[in-house]
Motif scaffolding. Structure first.
Motif, PDB file in Angstrom:
ATOM      1  N   ALA A 345       0.820  -1.204   0.000  1.00  0.00           N
ATOM      2  CA  ALA A 345       0.000   0.000   0.000  1.00  0.00           C
ATOM      3  C   ALA A 345       0.856   1.257   0.000  1.00  0.00           C
ATOM      4  N   ALA A 346       2.039   1.185   0.608  1.00  0.00           N
ATOM      5  CA  ALA A 346       2.914   2.358   0.706  1.00  0.00           C
ATOM      6  C   ALA A 346       3.484   2.753  -0.656  1.00  0.00           C
ATOM      7  N   THR A 347       3.875   1.766  -1.465  1.00  0.00           N
ATOM      8  CA  THR A 347       4.475   2.062  -2.773  1.00  0.00           C
ATOM      9  C   THR A 347       3.470   2.010  -3.911  1.00  0.00           C
ATOM     10  N   GLY A 348       2.308   1.400  -3.678  1.00  0.00           N
ATOM     11  CA  GLY A 348       1.301   1.281  -4.729  1.00  0.00           C
ATOM     12  C   GLY A 348       1.448   0.041  -5.589  1.00  0.00           C
ATOM     13  N   VAL A 349       2.476  -0.741  -5.372  1.00  0.00           N
ATOM     14  CA  VAL A 349       2.693  -1.956  -6.164  1.00  0.00           C
ATOM     15  C   VAL A 349       1.622  -2.997  -5.811  1.00  0.00           C
ATOM     16  N   GLY A 350       0.929  -3.500  -6.813  1.00  0.00           N
ATOM     17  CA  GLY A 350      -0.076  -4.527  -6.612  1.00  0.00           C
ATOM     18  C   GLY A 350      -1.479  -4.014  -6.387  1.00  0.00           C
ATOM     19  N   LEU A 351      -1.670  -2.690  -6.312  1.00  0.00           N
ATOM     20  CA  LEU A 351      -3.014  -2.157  -6.101  1.00  0.00           C
ATOM     21  C   LEU A 351      -3.929  -2.487  -7.278  1.00  0.00           C
ATOM     22  N   ASP A 352      -3.368  -2.529  -8.493  1.00  0.00           N
ATOM     23  CA  ASP A 352      -4.174  -2.888  -9.658  1.00  0.00           C
ATOM     24  C   ASP A 352      -4.663  -4.325  -9.557  1.00  0.00           C
ATOM     25  N   LEU A 353      -3.863  -5.202  -8.965  1.00  0.00           N
ATOM     26  CA  LEU A 353      -4.281  -6.589  -8.772  1.00  0.00           C
ATOM     27  C   LEU A 353      -5.420  -6.679  -7.759  1.00  0.00           C
ATOM     28  N   LEU A 354      -5.354  -5.841  -6.730  1.00  0.00           N
ATOM     29  CA  LEU A 354      -6.429  -5.836  -5.735  1.00  0.00           C
ATOM     30  C   LEU A 354      -7.731  -5.357  -6.370  1.00  0.00           C
ATOM     31  N   ARG A 355      -7.660  -4.322  -7.186  1.00  0.00           N
ATOM     32  CA  ARG A 355      -8.867  -3.842  -7.872  1.00  0.00           C
ATOM     33  C   ARG A 355      -9.426  -4.929  -8.792  1.00  0.00           C
ATOM     34  N   GLN A 356      -8.538  -5.649  -9.455  1.00  0.00           N
ATOM     35  CA  GLN A 356      -8.985  -6.736 -10.323  1.00  0.00           C
ATOM     36  C   GLN A 356      -9.713  -7.815  -9.518  1.00  0.00           C
ATOM     37  N   ALA A 357      -9.134  -8.201  -8.384  1.00  0.00           N
ATOM     38  CA  ALA A 357      -9.746  -9.227  -7.547  1.00  0.00           C
ATOM     39  C   ALA A 357     -11.095  -8.759  -6.985  1.00  0.00           C
ATOM     40  N   GLY A 359     -13.114  -6.596  -8.359  1.00  0.00           N
ATOM     41  CA  GLY A 359     -14.072  -6.608  -9.462  1.00  0.00           C
ATOM     42  C   GLY A 359     -14.628  -8.004  -9.705  1.00  0.00           C
ATOM     43  N   GLU A 360     -13.763  -9.002  -9.634  1.00  0.00           N
ATOM     44  CA  GLU A 360     -14.212 -10.379  -9.842  1.00  0.00           C
ATOM     45  C   GLU A 360     -15.143 -10.851  -8.724  1.00  0.00           C
ATOM     46  N   LEU A 361     -14.772 -10.551  -7.480  1.00  0.00           N
ATOM     47  CA  LEU A 361     -15.557 -11.048  -6.346  1.00  0.00           C
ATOM     48  C   LEU A 361     -16.886 -10.325  -6.191  1.00  0.00           C
ATOM     49  N   LEU A 362     -16.890  -9.013  -6.434  1.00  0.00           N
ATOM     50  CA  LEU A 362     -18.110  -8.229  -6.237  1.00  0.00           C
ATOM     51  C   LEU A 362     -19.025  -8.252  -7.448  1.00  0.00           C
ATOM     52  N   GLY A 363     -18.465  -8.500  -8.624  1.00  0.00           N
ATOM     53  CA  GLY A 363     -19.282  -8.470  -9.839  1.00  0.00           C
ATOM     54  C   GLY A 363     -19.867  -9.801 -10.224  1.00  0.00           C
ATOM     55  N   GLY A 364     -19.417 -10.873  -9.573  1.00  0.00           N
ATOM     56  CA  GLY A 364     -19.870 -12.194  -9.974  1.00  0.00           C
ATOM     57  C   GLY A 364     -21.317 -12.472  -9.659  1.00  0.00           C
ATOM     58  N   ASP A 365     -21.897 -11.775  -8.724  1.00  0.00           N
ATOM     59  CA  ASP A 365     -23.271 -12.057  -8.319  1.00  0.00           C
ATOM     60  C   ASP A 365     -24.152 -10.826  -8.483  1.00  0.00           C
ATOM     61  N   ARG A 366     -23.834 -10.006  -9.472  1.00  0.00           N
ATOM     62  CA  ARG A 366     -24.613  -8.803  -9.741  1.00  0.00           C
ATOM     63  C   ARG A 366     -25.279  -8.907 -11.104  1.00  0.00           C
TER      64      ARG A 366
END
Length: 433
Positions: A345-357, A359-366
């Protein structure tokens, strides 16, 4: 016996530990942070080896003498013990030292009392304090032995001050319990109203110092108050989380967890962690560089179970990979579902992966689709609108053209109309089945 002092925050810390205990240095640092959060000034620290707890003082009698000598030499107002003491042990230590003694449970309760802001939070923290105090009414104060009476009309055995305090405390506990039952009823009504909200709710949880607030600030545009204090605030901060493939979500930053929470304080956590209990998904943040992360993970899971949030789905976030020397990645289960994201979180590395995950978890049942409703389907239109499932609409002589975005669990129960409306809803739900 002695008259218990009510003021003063100059403290001597007592740190009991045993041979088989884990990282005592970490525990000592954590307790020091608790003391700092409570606003006390640390005058001295005394370590105490406790293999077989002394039933009188918990620590040994020789160590109790050492604490008493240090407290007098440093002119301390109180002694803070990093362990939960029995009422008798607390009373005996206070009598032996001649100053206030506060154990770990009492210290955490004091911090929560300072931080509580919401009406429900204040009620539950006060109730926790009173339940804790009820076990401490063991004649640790000289005035509690005095009986009422002596004047005309008041002579006779009467009741002792101790009995009076216990009776008044029991009445206050009963009153607070009734108030909380009323608040819980209101919360239930509010929870039913939230079910109509189409925006998914995500809550950050984790052990203290795992980097939750840093992650919150990195994901949202708002800045969370970040003081170098444990339990800096008990009121969760909520911000809109955008740029997800599933659409916007709501992200809440909750209070950090800590080991050995007082049992009476779990009720207070029910108020302060309501965002976690009512969330659609929990982001369980851990420090990837912490060698004890698995044990601390279990501590958090235990508290979540105690506040009835143990069944809420979790995505484990391994933070601080820049310190752990790990690479950003998404770990998935056998079905390909994201279960863990590694990031910093401090450097921002991997934040795009968290957003991707997310999106998958929250959008699967919408359900995200368009729906054409004839003018004769006015009741269905009203139900969809009341449920908050309509994000946009136009109307002409043929009916309504709707844009639908809502959880499947919100739309599915709305099919209680006529056959035509039921058919329309089935067509709407069919693509995601």
């Amino acid at each position: 016996m002695f008259d218990r002092q009510k003021k003063g925050d100059r403290a001597v810390l007592v740190l009991p530990h045993s041979r088989g205990e884990g990282d005592t240095a970490r525990r000592a640092a954590e307790f020091a942070e608790l003391v700092k959060s409570a606003g006390a000034e640390v005058l001295g620290v005394i370590s105490a080896r406790v293999e077989d707890p002394n039933p009188r003082y918990y620590i040994g009698s020789g160590k109790a003498d050492e604490v008493a000598e240090a407290a007098r030499a440093l002119e301390a107002d109180l002694v803070l013990v990093d362990h939960v003491l029995t009422p008798v042990q607390e009373r005996n230590l206070e009598k032996h030292l001649g100053i206030r003694v506060v154990d770990r449970a009492g210290l955490i309760l004091d911090i929560f009392a300072q931080r509580a802001r919401s009406h429900e939070g204040k009620l539950e923290v006060e109730l926790a304090q009173l339940k804790h105090l009820a076990t401490r009414l063991v004649r640790g104060w000289t005035h509690l032995d005095a009986q009422r009476g002596g004047a005309i009309g008041n002579r006779g055995p009467g009741e002792t001050q101790l009995e009076t305090d216990r009776r008044l405390l029991a009445e206050r506990v009963k009153m607070l319990t009734k108030r909380l039952e009323k608040v819980q009823t209101q919360r239930g009504q509010q929870r039913r109203a939230r079910l109509r909200n189409t925006v998914p709710r995500v809550a950050l949880v984790g052990y203290t110092n795992a980097g939750k607030s840093t992650l919150f600030n990195a994901l949202t545009t708002g800045e969370v108050f970040a003081a170098d204090l444990l339990f800096a605030t008990l009121d969760p901060t909520v911000r809109k989380l955008e740029n997800l493939s599933c659409g916007p979500a709501v992200l809440a930053d909750t209070v950090g967890f800590i080991r050995e929470l007082p049992h009476d304080l779990v009720a207070a956590f029910r108020a302060t962690l309501a965002e976690a209990r009512d969330a659609d998904l929990l982001l369980h943040v851990s420090d990837a560089a912490d060698e004890e992360r698995e044990r601390l993970h279990r501590v958090v899971d235990k508290v979540l179970e105690e506040i009835d949030a143990g069944d809420v789905p979790q995505l484990h976030v391994m933070n601080k990979i820049d310190l752990a020397g790990a690479e950003p990645r998404i770990d998935r289960d056998a079905a390909g579902k994201p279960v863990r994201v590694w990031l910093s979180a401090a450097t921002g590395v991997g934040l795009d992966l968290l957003r991707q995950a997310l999106g998958e978890l929250l959008g699967g049942d919408r359900v995200q689709s368009s729906l054409q409703l004839p003018l004769s389907a006015g009741r269905l239109h009203a139900r969809l609108k009341a449920a908050g499932a309509i994000t946009g609409e136009t109307v002409d002589e043929h009916g309504w053209q709707l844009r639908i975005d809502a959880p499947r669990s919100v739309i599915a129960p709305l099919s209680g109309g006529n056959a035509a409306e039921t058919r329309l809803l089935r067509e709407l739900l069919a693509p995601a089945e």
